[in-house]
Write a protein that holds these residues in place. Structure first.
Motif, PDB file in Angstrom:
ATOM      1  N   LYS A 137       4.423  78.662 -28.202  1.00  0.00           N
ATOM      2  CA  LYS A 137       4.372  79.163 -26.819  1.00  0.00           C
ATOM      3  C   LYS A 137       5.784  79.333 -26.275  1.00  0.00           C
ATOM      4  O   LYS A 137       6.690  78.560 -26.580  1.00  0.00           O
ATOM      5  CB  LYS A 137       3.556  78.217 -25.946  1.00  0.00           C
ATOM      6  N   ARG A 138       5.946  80.360 -25.433  1.00  0.00           N
ATOM      7  CA  ARG A 138       7.227  80.652 -24.809  1.00  0.00           C
ATOM      8  C   ARG A 138       7.097  80.646 -23.295  1.00  0.00           C
ATOM      9  O   ARG A 138       6.019  80.933 -22.738  1.00  0.00           O
ATOM     10  CB  ARG A 138       7.761  82.019 -25.268  1.00  0.00           C
ATOM     11  N   GLN A 139       8.189  80.316 -22.631  1.00  0.00           N
ATOM     12  CA  GLN A 139       8.209  80.286 -21.176  1.00  0.00           C
ATOM     13  C   GLN A 139       8.411  81.702 -20.625  1.00  0.00           C
ATOM     14  O   GLN A 139       8.923  82.597 -21.295  1.00  0.00           O
ATOM     15  CB  GLN A 139       9.318  79.361 -20.667  1.00  0.00           C
ATOM     16  N   ARG A 140       8.023  81.866 -19.381  1.00  0.00           N
ATOM     17  CA  ARG A 140       8.199  83.155 -18.708  1.00  0.00           C
ATOM     18  C   ARG A 140       9.680  83.450 -18.513  1.00  0.00           C
ATOM     19  O   ARG A 140      10.429  82.617 -18.026  1.00  0.00           O
ATOM     20  CB  ARG A 140       7.487  83.133 -17.355  1.00  0.00           C
TER      21      ARG A 140
ATOM     22  N   ASP B  68       2.388  84.818 -12.699  1.00  0.00           N
ATOM     23  CA  ASP B  68       2.436  83.645 -13.563  1.00  0.00           C
ATOM     24  C   ASP B  68       1.241  83.560 -14.507  1.00  0.00           C
ATOM     25  O   ASP B  68       1.327  82.973 -15.578  1.00  0.00           O
ATOM     26  CB  ASP B  68       2.502  82.372 -12.720  1.00  0.00           C
TER      27      ASP B  68
ATOM     28  N   GLN C 159       0.875  87.549 -19.323  1.00  0.00           N
ATOM     29  CA  GLN C 159       1.870  87.507 -20.380  1.00  0.00           C
ATOM     30  C   GLN C 159       2.265  88.929 -20.767  1.00  0.00           C
ATOM     31  O   GLN C 159       1.494  89.884 -20.585  1.00  0.00           O
ATOM     32  CB  GLN C 159       1.336  86.772 -21.622  1.00  0.00           C
TER      33      GLN C 159
ATOM     34  N   CYS D 264       7.149  87.092 -23.290  1.00  0.00           N
ATOM     35  CA  CYS D 264       6.750  85.692 -23.095  1.00  0.00           C
ATOM     36  C   CYS D 264       5.464  85.323 -23.821  1.00  0.00           C
ATOM     37  O   CYS D 264       4.985  84.201 -23.661  1.00  0.00           O
ATOM     38  CB  CYS D 264       6.609  85.379 -21.606  1.00  0.00           C
TER      39      CYS D 264
END
Length: 619
Positions: free
Chosen positions: A108-111, A120, A123, A127
């Motif tokens: 998983k990657r952050q925004r 928010d 995706q 992200c």
């Protein structure tokens, strides 16, 4: 789907390929197994696997088993089925493998505040989660990942249009295929049907274990005390379990809870393992505690500066030239040990349920700064096959080279090549004969001790029981008596692997074996009541009378220890006494201890070292 006949179509993948099988949907799974047996002419027991799970014959209709039309079933006749007929239990996947198989494995990657233009709850390309085998995951990790994990490698094989339908893990074979009847046997003739293919050595892209962790530094320090006290090299088996390693996607780490030292003969520059008749009982003891043999550890230490107490660095720099980290003899030994403890995989990937090994090797040697360090490695799956088929041998050219055997009348050896980059930057294939660098056979990884206090696999007492097979022998009835007299709970005193191995293997405690499972259950569950019940048993009372034991009364205050204790445990030389601390008053009557600057032995009194005869340093 055929609505007229209400039949379901199955694809059965077997040794001879994939066939189509049509079964009425109201039929039971018994009929499905019978249909497979008739369609493929299967002889003997077999299993059917669907979606990495074995099917069980039952009277339930196929329509109630949630099969899809065109479902792929894998027919397996593993050697584990034959072993089960002979009374041996079938092989079982490790718990960590089953856990990682069920994990989706996405990273998983952050925004991204600069590139993401959505809310928010959404995706985008910048992200969204990535697959664990994505190159950006390997390259942009906090610590770049040199080798992908084994389960990441399996996920990569299952990509593409076929979704891994034809994916198999094949073990390299360098021997002539038997059963060829079109010509005379070797060395008279050979054909392309029975001739093994040439071998191209390459760096293995994955590793079965990504990290090695000791539960506490005291485990390594006590193992090194064997070298400090004698000046000879030591070897030990590592017992623990495999767990998930979160710093690598779908990674696995080996957690070491105990070190068992087998019978051995060591010298200042080498060692030799002797036959250990108690090893099977020690392995059974570990299995009863939920542990297994995960690796081996050996020393390669040589004192350098006697005044500074440093060790010589022989595996990184020597006279300004880089040397090999692991020698050819060590690689051959590690290959034999890895083959003796193979890695179990799903029959979906391997018909015999085995591929590679999780067994790790650790060498303790000198660092460039004169300190002691550890290095962990495994040999590649190619190296295991080359050693098994007797293709390679340690070379006389040097410890960092492996020799390729020539073909003889008794054995045909295929050509072996390895890829290298020339001075112009071109990738070329080079013939490995007569010798080649051992780096093509290695997979290295990091190792260390746990820095945070967690729940240990085997929480031991405050003062450990002496290790086995030390010279002079330290595992004696007097040592057992002193060990059980130390303060602490009963289950903590018994939670010592060396103590349990002593009770399980020493001939003087043979009559204790009927009560031994109760003690192991108390240690495994950390149950004080079970330990108390074991101490009250008639068999343990008989052992107490034999060795002069007395049931220790629980007391919070530490008891004094005489200087004639059977196993003194000095403060490790690498751990200085905290500033402002006072010496233990209970040891005031013992001779003053001091460390030899030449061999690092902890001496008690006297003006010369009892091992190397060096003078006692002045304060």
């Amino acid at each position: 789907y055929d609505f007229a006949t209400s039949e379901m179509i199955f694809r059965i993948r077997g040794p001879s390929g994939t066939v189509r099988l049509e079964i009425p949907e109201h039929s039971s799974t018994y009929a499905l197994f019978e249909g497979v047996q008739r369609k493929l002419n299967v002889e003997g027991p077999f299993q059917l696997w669907c979606r990495d799970q074995p099917l069980q014959p039952s009277s339930l209709p196929i329509s109630a088993s949630r099969f899809g039309n065109g479902e792929m079933l894998t027919l397996v006749q593993p050697k584990d089925v034959v072993a089960e007929e002979e009374g041996a239990p079938p092989a079982k996947l490790d718990d960590v493998d089953m856990e990682l198989d069920a994990d989706e494995g996405l990273v998983k990657r952050q925004r991204n505040p600069q590139l993401c233009r959505h809310s928010d709850g959404q995706q985008c390309l910048h992200c969204c989660s990535l697959q664990p085998y994505d190159e950006s995951v390997q390259r942009h990790a906090d610590k770049p990942i040199k080798f992908m994990s084994f389960h990441t490698y399996l996920r990569k094989l299952n990509t593409g249009a076929d979704r891994g339908k034809f994916t198999t893990l094949e073990t390299l074979s360098c021997r002539i295929q038997p059963g060829c009847t079109t010509h005379a046997p070797w060395p008279a003739a050979i054909c392309t049907k029975c001739q093994p293919s040439a071998v191209l050595l390459s760096r293995q892209p994955f590793r079965h274990v990504d990290y090695l962790q000791f539960e506490s530094p005291e485990l390594v320090n006590e193992f090194l005390n064997g070298w400090r006290s004698t000046g000879t090299q030591r070897v030990g088996w590592l017992y623990g379990k495999y767990a998930r390693y979160d710093l690598v996607p779908l990674g696995i780490k080996a957690v070491v809870a105990a070190i068992y030292e087998p019978p051995q003969g060591g010298t200042a520059d080498g060692l030799m393992l002797t036959e250990d008749l108690a090893l099977e009982r020690v392995d059974a003891l570990a299995a009863a505690l939920g542990l297994q043999r995960v690796g081996w550890m050996f020393t390669d230490l040589l004192a350098d500066d006697k005044a500074a107490g440093s060790v010589r660095c022989t595996r990184t720099l020597e006279d300004g030239h880089k040397t090999t980290l692991f020698t050819a003899h060590e690689i051959m030994m590690a290959s034999r040990l890895q083959r003796s403890l193979p890695n179990r995989v799903s029959p979906r990937y391997s018909r015999d349920g085995e591929f590679g090994s999780k067994f790790v090797s650790v060498v303790v040697s000198g660092q460039p700064d004169g300190t002691v360090g550890m290095k962990a490695f495994q040999v590649s799956d190619q190296a295991m096959s080359l050693e098994r088929d007797e293709v390679i041998l340690p070379s006389a050219e040097g410890p960092g080279f492996m020799f390729v055997r020539p073909s003889t009348d008794a054995q045909y050896v295929p050509d072996v090549f390895y890829a290298m980059t020339d001075k112009y930057g071109n990738d070329i294939k080079t013939n490995a004969r007569p010798s080649f660098p051992v780096e093509y056979l290695l997979v290295d990884f990091e190792c260390g001790a746990a820095t945070t206090k967690g729940q240990p696999l085997l929480p031991g007492p405050a003062r450990a029981f002496p290790p086995a097979n030390r010279i002079p022998a330290r595992q004696t009835p007097a040592a057992l008596r002193d060990h059980l007299k130390q303060p602490g709970s009963l289950v903590a005193k018994f939670s010592d692997f060396n103590l349990l191995a002593y009770l399980a293997t020493d001939p003087s405690f043979t009559d204790l074996q009927p009560e031994f499972p109760a003690l192991l259950a108390a240690v495994r569950e950390q149950n004080e009541m079970l330990a108390t019940n074991f101490q009250k048993s008639a068999l343990w009372k008989a052992v107490e009378d034999r060795v002069g034991l007395s049931t220790p009364a629980p007391s919070a205050a530490p008891s004094s220890r005489s200087s004639t204790s059977a196993y003194p445990t000095p403060v490790p030389p690498s751990v200085p006494r905290p500033a402002g601390s006072r010496p233990d008053s209970s040891r005031s009557s013992a001779p003053e201890q001091w460390q030899c600057s030449a061999c690092t032995l902890i001496n008690y009194g006297g003006s010369k070292c009892s091992v190397c005869d060096s003078p006692r340093p002045r304060r």
